[in-house]
Design an enzyme around this catalytic site. Structure first.
Site, mmCIF file in Angstrom:
data_model
loop_
_atom_site.group_PDB
_atom_site.id
_atom_site.type_symbol
_atom_site.label_atom_id
_atom_site.label_comp_id
_atom_site.label_asym_id
_atom_site.label_seq_id
_atom_site.Cartn_x
_atom_site.Cartn_y
_atom_site.Cartn_z
ATOM 1 N N ASP A 1 1.056 -1.729 -0.016
ATOM 2 C CA ASP A 1 -0.249 -0.284 -0.325
ATOM 3 C C ASP A 1 0.898 1.434 -0.430
ATOM 4 O OD1 ASP A 1 -2.136 -1.576 0.250
ATOM 5 O OD2 ASP A 1 -2.661 -2.040 2.105
ATOM 6 N N LYS B 1 -10.179 -4.614 -7.561
ATOM 7 C CA LYS B 1 -12.124 -4.999 -7.555
ATOM 8 C C LYS B 1 -12.747 -4.279 -8.105
ATOM 9 C CE LYS B 1 -11.251 -4.669 -1.887
ATOM 10 N NZ LYS B 1 -9.846 -4.411 -2.304
ATOM 11 N N PHE B 2 -12.554 -5.223 -8.977
ATOM 12 C CA PHE B 2 -13.371 -4.552 -10.200
ATOM 13 C C PHE B 2 -15.222 -4.733 -10.424
ATOM 14 C CE2 PHE B 2 -9.480 -6.344 -13.350
ATOM 15 C CZ PHE B 2 -9.383 -5.184 -13.386
ATOM 16 N N ASP C 1 -18.378 -3.668 -12.853
ATOM 17 C CA ASP C 1 -18.432 -2.763 -14.057
ATOM 18 C C ASP C 1 -19.870 -3.294 -14.864
ATOM 19 O OD1 ASP C 1 -18.812 -0.532 -16.190
ATOM 20 O OD2 ASP C 1 -17.119 -0.116 -15.057
ATOM 21 N N ILE C 2 -20.308 -2.827 -15.875
ATOM 22 C CA ILE C 2 -21.062 -4.097 -16.741
ATOM 23 C C ILE C 2 -20.511 -4.973 -17.310
ATOM 24 C CG2 ILE C 2 -22.427 -2.333 -17.517
ATOM 25 C CD1 ILE C 2 -20.640 -1.818 -20.173
ATOM 26 N N THR D 1 -17.331 -4.973 -19.503
ATOM 27 C CA THR D 1 -16.044 -4.211 -19.779
ATOM 28 C C THR D 1 -15.362 -4.741 -18.487
ATOM 29 O OG1 THR D 1 -17.238 -2.079 -19.674
ATOM 30 C CG2 THR D 1 -15.863 -2.169 -18.017
ATOM 31 N N THR E 1 -15.732 -4.573 4.035
ATOM 32 C CA THR E 1 -15.157 -4.994 5.887
ATOM 33 C C THR E 1 -15.339 -3.560 6.410
ATOM 34 O OG1 THR E 1 -13.308 -5.097 5.791
ATOM 35 C CG2 THR E 1 -14.569 -7.106 6.327
ATOM 36 N N ARG F 1 -2.984 -9.512 12.521
ATOM 37 C CA ARG F 1 -2.124 -8.966 13.457
ATOM 38 C C ARG F 1 -0.826 -10.336 13.949
ATOM 39 N NH1 ARG F 1 -2.623 -5.601 10.414
ATOM 40 N NH2 ARG F 1 -3.250 -3.788 10.224
ATOM 41 N N GLN G 1 -7.957 -1.474 11.914
ATOM 42 C CA GLN G 1 -8.221 -2.415 11.958
ATOM 43 C C GLN G 1 -9.387 -2.714 12.904
ATOM 44 O OE1 GLN G 1 -8.650 -3.840 9.067
ATOM 45 N NE2 GLN G 1 -6.607 -4.084 7.803
ATOM 46 N N GLY H 1 -0.685 -6.050 5.653
ATOM 47 C CA GLY H 1 0.029 -5.274 5.056
ATOM 48 C C GLY H 1 1.389 -3.995 5.617
ATOM 49 N N ARG H 2 0.514 -3.573 6.849
ATOM 50 C CA ARG H 2 1.297 -3.226 7.800
ATOM 51 C C ARG H 2 2.192 -3.193 9.013
ATOM 52 N NH1 ARG H 2 -3.094 0.995 9.037
ATOM 53 N NH2 ARG H 2 -4.309 -0.828 7.956
HETATM 54 O O1 C5P Z 1 -2.187 -2.597 6.933
HETATM 55 P P1 C5P Z 1 -3.048 -3.487 7.048
HETATM 56 O O2 C5P Z 1 -2.427 -5.077 7.602
HETATM 57 O O3 C5P Z 1 -4.556 -3.454 7.907
HETATM 58 O O4 C5P Z 1 -3.323 -4.140 5.318
HETATM 59 C C1 C5P Z 1 -4.540 -5.133 5.037
HETATM 60 C C2 C5P Z 1 -5.026 -4.595 3.384
HETATM 61 O O5 C5P Z 1 -6.306 -5.644 3.190
HETATM 62 C C3 C5P Z 1 -4.515 -3.433 2.901
HETATM 63 O O6 C5P Z 1 -4.027 -3.851 1.002
HETATM 64 C C4 C5P Z 1 -6.107 -3.303 3.095
HETATM 65 O O7 C5P Z 1 -7.221 -2.573 2.201
HETATM 66 C C5 C5P Z 1 -7.076 -4.798 2.184
HETATM 67 N N1 C5P Z 1 -7.751 -5.450 3.310
HETATM 68 C C6 C5P Z 1 -8.515 -5.078 4.092
HETATM 69 N N2 C5P Z 1 -9.491 -5.561 4.406
HETATM 70 C C7 C5P Z 1 -10.384 -5.741 3.928
HETATM 71 C C8 C5P Z 1 -9.843 -6.191 2.347
HETATM 72 C C9 C5P Z 1 -8.890 -5.727 1.874
HETATM 73 O O8 C5P Z 1 -7.940 -4.167 5.312
HETATM 74 N N3 C5P Z 1 -11.941 -6.466 4.130
#
Ligand code: C5P
Length: 233
Positions: free
Chosen positions: A9, A60-61, A63-64, A67, A118, A178, A187, A207-208
């Site tokens: 991200d 996360k597409f 659309d119609i 597309t 979520t 986590r 979160q 992610g983080r």
């Molecule tokens: O940094 P972190 O671990 O919170 O990142 C989680 C990743 O998962 C991010 O890219 C976030 O957009 C994605 N995500 C999420 N919850 C969702 C769908 C996607 O945290 N329900």
């Protein structure tokens, strides 16, 4: 290969590439989402793949059908490992996405459905005309995704068990992970990697806890050690 997908991200290509340089493609896959893809485009995906990483293109597409089919074809031709669409785009859109991926030459990416974001609670769903509660709506949309032949769904670990029971073959991709004792960031409901796998997650999006760690490779190794203590890969 481990079940870990590290979410890149970042706002710009150079930041994403610098992070990738600190990670091992044998130990994780990478997720490229809307911010990074909008700023850095297909060239960044190709650069990550050239370094040996498998990429989850998280656009996360929605659309119609025609597309979305075109977008899925374009993603498949980039050679990504996984891509996703919104299940709420409806049956015809999901079937068009499925057909586009199946007909694309070369290796077929996994095609995954997002059910209910979520970030949406019951009140938010009511405001957009959906009177089901989020958990019921997740099951309804997962059912549609399964009927359309998608490979899996993005879901919270809380939903993974019920989804596994009903559709054992539908992959479950779970964010909100986590390590024990880590910061929650923004979160709200989180699980440790081992708890999420026990709940029925197949892949874990992190992610983080990795990308904001002082040493991302050490943070990733810690997560892998935590997983391997229960699940040898
Ligand atoms: O940094 P972190 O671990 O919170 O990142 C989680 C990743 O998962 C991010 O890219 C976030 O957009 C994605 N995500 C999420 N919850 C969702 C769908 C996607 O945290 N329900």
């Amino acid at each position: 290969m481990t079940p870990l997908i590290v979410a890149l991200d970042f706002p710009r290509a150079e930041l994403a590439l610098a992070m990738a340089a600190r990670l091992d493609p044998q130990q994780c896959r990478l997720k490229v989402g809307k911010e990074l893809f909008t700023s850095a485009g297909p060239a960044l995906v190709e650069a990550l793949q050239k370094r040996g990483f498998q990429v989850f293109l998280d656009l996360k597409f929605h659309d119609i059908p025609a597309t979305v089919a075109g977008a899925c074809r374009a993603a498949a031709s980039l050679g990504v490992w996984m891509l996703n669409v919104h299940a709420s785009g409806g049956r015809a859109m999901l079937e068009a996405a499925r057909a586009a991926v199946d007909q694309s030459p070369g290796p077929k990416p996994l095609l995954i459905a997002v059910t209910v974001l979520t970030s949406l609670a019951s009140q938010d769903l009511r405001e957009i005309g959906c009177n089901a509660d989020p958990a019921a709506q997740v099951m309804r949309l997962a059912s549609l995704a399964a009927e359309a032949g998608l490979d899996g769904v993005v879901c919270s670990a809380q939903e993974a068990g019920a989804l596994r029971q009903k559709w054992p073959d539908l992959l479950r991709i779970t964010p909100g992970i986590r390590p024990a004792g880590a910061s929650l960031d923004d979160q709200r409901r989180v699980l440790t990697p081992t708890a999420a796998l026990a709940e029925g997650a197949d892949y874990l999006v992190v992610g983080r806890p990795v990308t904001a760690a002082p040493d991302p490779a050490t943070a990733l190794a810690g997560l892998i050690a935590e997983i391997e203590s229960v699940h040898p890969y």
